[in-house]
Design a protein around this motif. Structure first.
Motif, PDB file in Angstrom:
ATOM      1  N   LEU A   1      -3.099  -2.905   5.342  1.00 39.10           N
ATOM      2  CA  LEU A   1      -1.683  -2.604   5.207  1.00 39.10           C
ATOM      3  C   LEU A   1      -0.932  -3.845   5.649  1.00 39.10           C
ATOM      4  CD1 LEU A   1       0.800  -0.809   4.750  1.00 39.10           C
ATOM      5  CD2 LEU A   1       0.465   0.085   7.081  1.00 39.10           C
TER       6      LEU A   1
ATOM      7  N   ASP B   1      -5.647   6.398  -0.034  1.00 40.33           N
ATOM      8  CA  ASP B   1      -5.521   5.848  -1.381  1.00 40.33           C
ATOM      9  C   ASP B   1      -6.897   5.707  -2.026  1.00 40.33           C
ATOM     10  OD1 ASP B   1      -4.921   4.508  -3.718  1.00 40.33           O
ATOM     11  OD2 ASP B   1      -3.803   2.899  -2.742  1.00 40.33           O
TER      12      ASP B   1
ATOM     13  N   HIS C   1      -8.857   2.183  -3.433  1.00 41.27           N
ATOM     14  CA  HIS C   1      -9.586   1.199  -2.624  1.00 41.27           C
ATOM     15  C   HIS C   1     -10.936   1.701  -2.227  1.00 41.27           C
ATOM     16  CE1 HIS C   1      -5.341  -0.053  -2.012  1.00 41.27           C
ATOM     17  NE2 HIS C   1      -5.899  -1.180  -2.346  1.00 41.27           N
TER      18      HIS C   1
ATOM     19  N   ARG D   1       2.579   5.330   6.283  1.00 42.82           N
ATOM     20  CA  ARG D   1       1.987   4.291   5.415  1.00 42.82           C
ATOM     21  C   ARG D   1       0.502   4.098   5.743  1.00 42.82           C
ATOM     22  NH1 ARG D   1       2.269   3.324   1.132  1.00 42.82           N
ATOM     23  NH2 ARG D   1       2.046   1.094   1.098  1.00 42.82           N
ATOM     24  N   ILE D   2       0.143   4.194   7.011  1.00 39.95           N
ATOM     25  CA  ILE D   2      -1.272   4.090   7.389  1.00 39.95           C
ATOM     26  C   ILE D   2      -2.056   5.226   6.733  1.00 39.95           C
ATOM     27  CG2 ILE D   2      -2.894   4.370   9.311  1.00 39.95           C
ATOM     28  CD1 ILE D   2      -0.883   2.737  11.016  1.00 39.95           C
TER      29      ILE D   2
ATOM     30  N   LEU E   1      -9.190   0.037   8.932  1.00 46.68           N
ATOM     31  CA  LEU E   1      -7.914  -0.479   8.450  1.00 46.68           C
ATOM     32  C   LEU E   1      -7.466  -1.656   9.298  1.00 46.68           C
ATOM     33  CD1 LEU E   1      -5.315   0.047   6.632  1.00 46.68           C
ATOM     34  CD2 LEU E   1      -4.432   1.283   8.615  1.00 46.68           C
TER      35      LEU E   1
ATOM     36  N   ARG F   1      -9.785  -1.526   4.580  1.00 54.97           N
ATOM     37  CA  ARG F   1      -8.486  -1.430   3.906  1.00 54.97           C
ATOM     38  C   ARG F   1      -7.459  -2.235   4.682  1.00 54.97           C
ATOM     39  NH1 ARG F   1      -8.233   4.240   0.909  1.00 54.97           N
ATOM     40  NH2 ARG F   1     -10.427   4.324   0.402  1.00 54.97           N
TER      41      ARG F   1
ATOM     42  N   GLU G   1      -1.287   7.001   4.075  1.00 51.06           N
ATOM     43  CA  GLU G   1      -1.307   6.775   2.629  1.00 51.06           C
ATOM     44  C   GLU G   1      -2.339   5.713   2.258  1.00 51.06           C
ATOM     45  OE1 GLU G   1       2.669   5.688   1.566  1.00 51.06           O
ATOM     46  OE2 GLU G   1       3.485   7.643   2.105  1.00 51.06           O
ATOM     47  N   THR G   2      -2.391   4.652   3.038  1.00 53.25           N
ATOM     48  CA  THR G   2      -3.323   3.565   2.754  1.00 53.25           C
ATOM     49  C   THR G   2      -4.768   4.015   2.913  1.00 53.25           C
ATOM     50  OG1 THR G   2      -1.666   1.959   3.487  1.00 53.25           O
ATOM     51  CG2 THR G   2      -3.947   1.192   3.364  1.00 53.25           C
TER      52      THR G   2
ATOM     53  N   THR H   1      -0.045  -3.468  -3.760  1.00 51.48           N
ATOM     54  CA  THR H   1      -0.707  -3.642  -2.470  1.00 51.48           C
ATOM     55  C   THR H   1       0.014  -2.813  -1.415  1.00 51.48           C
ATOM     56  OG1 THR H   1      -1.322  -5.894  -3.086  1.00 51.48           O
ATOM     57  CG2 THR H   1      -1.365  -5.382  -0.755  1.00 51.48           C
ATOM     58  N   ALA H   2      -0.751  -2.214  -0.500  1.00 56.47           N
ATOM     59  CA  ALA H   2      -0.149  -1.404   0.567  1.00 56.47           C
ATOM     60  C   ALA H   2       0.726  -2.308   1.440  1.00 56.47           C
ATOM     61  CB  ALA H   2      -1.236  -0.749   1.409  1.00 56.47           C
TER      62      ALA H   2
END
Length: 94
Positions: free
Chosen positions: A49, A91, A94, A84-85, A20, A47, A87-88, A69-70
């Motif tokens: 964020l 997800d 992706h 949020r990390i 990420l 990925r 979730e990203t 988009t994240a």
């Protein structure tokens, strides 16, 4: 990293997997979208964020990011960022 080009240099020389990238939408040298586009060619499956002091709707409206988009808006809390990390990374799109 303090700029887009520096982020690319760091990622290019990092020997281990990177899952990420958390990047600001607007940065010196190049924007976060450009950074991610470059890095995703080097590291498939990477990925991203994005973060910004602008609202997500303003960023999408200006065509900087695609809808869905994240994204996390600044200021944020550490627990909010961690959520949020997660979730990203989880997800399935992706």
């Amino acid at each position: 990293a303090t700029s887009g080009p520096e982020a690319i240099r760091i990622c290019e020389s990092h020997p281990d997997p990177i899952h990420l990238v958390v990047t600001d939408v607007i940065m010196p040298g190049m924007n976060g979208r450009e950074v991610f586009q470059h890095l995703s060619t080097l590291r498939p499956g990477l990925r991203v964020l994005y973060m910004s002091g602008y609202t997500q709707s303003a960023i999408v409206h200006r065509g900087v990011l695609e809808p869905g988009t994240a994204f996390i808006q600044k200021p944020f809390t550490i627990p909010g960022l961690l959520d949020r990390i997660r979730e990203t990374l989880d997800d399935s799109k992706h």
